[in-house]
Design a protein around this motif. Structure first.
Motif, short mmCIF file in Angstrom:
data_model
loop_
_atom_site.label_atom_id
_atom_site.label_comp_id
_atom_site.label_asym_id
_atom_site.label_seq_id
_atom_site.Cartn_x
_atom_site.Cartn_y
_atom_site.Cartn_z
N ALA A 44 -5.68 19.58 -13.92
CA ALA A 44 -6.56 19.54 -13.17
C ALA A 44 -7.69 18.61 -13.79
N LEU A 45 -7.80 18.47 -15.04
CA LEU A 45 -8.65 17.51 -15.67
C LEU A 45 -8.22 15.95 -15.20
N VAL A 46 -6.95 15.70 -15.30
CA VAL A 46 -6.50 14.42 -14.76
C VAL A 46 -6.76 13.97 -13.60
N ARG A 51 -10.17 10.66 -9.96
CA ARG A 51 -10.91 10.12 -8.80
C ARG A 51 -12.02 9.22 -9.49
N ARG A 52 -12.42 9.31 -10.48
CA ARG A 52 -13.42 8.57 -11.09
C ARG A 52 -13.14 7.15 -11.42
#
Length: 146
Positions: A44-46, A51-52
């Motif tokens: 989820a963090l990846v 996206r950033r």
């Protein structure tokens, strides 16, 4: 400093919850659950990080040493053994104290010898005093049954 403190709190909570799960099942099962949950959170963090940024920087350009990829094996062993230790006479406080002692001693060794690609740093008296304080506190916790 707040991030380090939050990491320590989360490590203690993870160790306690993992030990609770191990008490109702097995240490190996609790370790698998902890790592599966960690994998889901990491993915989820990846996904959020992707996206950033368009292309993440390569921290180690070139060929990555094989031993860098073995990080999960000792991690799984630590989670399993901590689940066993928390459910023993050491309890949560003793297990956490000994984990911190090991981390500090390995950190000092890493600084002194430049272990896993860490720049060498001269060990100061403050490093030794802090390590002795943590070691002394760990001894008090383990022998005092806190």
């Amino acid at each position: 400093m707040r991030l380090a403190l939050a990491g320590g709190v989360l490590l203690t909570l993870m160790t306690r919850f993992n030990a609770e799960l191990a008490a109702h099942s097995t240490a190996a099962y609790a370790s698998w659950i902890a790592h599966a949950l960690g994998a889901v959170v990491a993915l989820a963090l990846v996904g959020l990080a992707a996206r950033r940024t368009l292309t993440p920087p390569d921290p180690l350009p070139g060929r990555t040493p094989l031993w860098f990829r073995l990080g999960g094996i000792p991690g799984a062993l630590v989670v399993t053994l901590s689940a066993i230790a928390v459910n023993s006479d050491l309890a949560l406080a003793g297990t956490t104290a000994l984990m911190l002692t090991g981390q500090i001693l390995f950190g000092i060794a890493s600084d002194a010898w430049g272990l896993p690609r860490v720049p060498r740093r001269r060990i100061t008296a403050a490093d030794v005093v802090s390590a002795l304080c943590v070691l002394g506190g760990s001894v008090l916790i383990v022998t005092g049954g806190a």
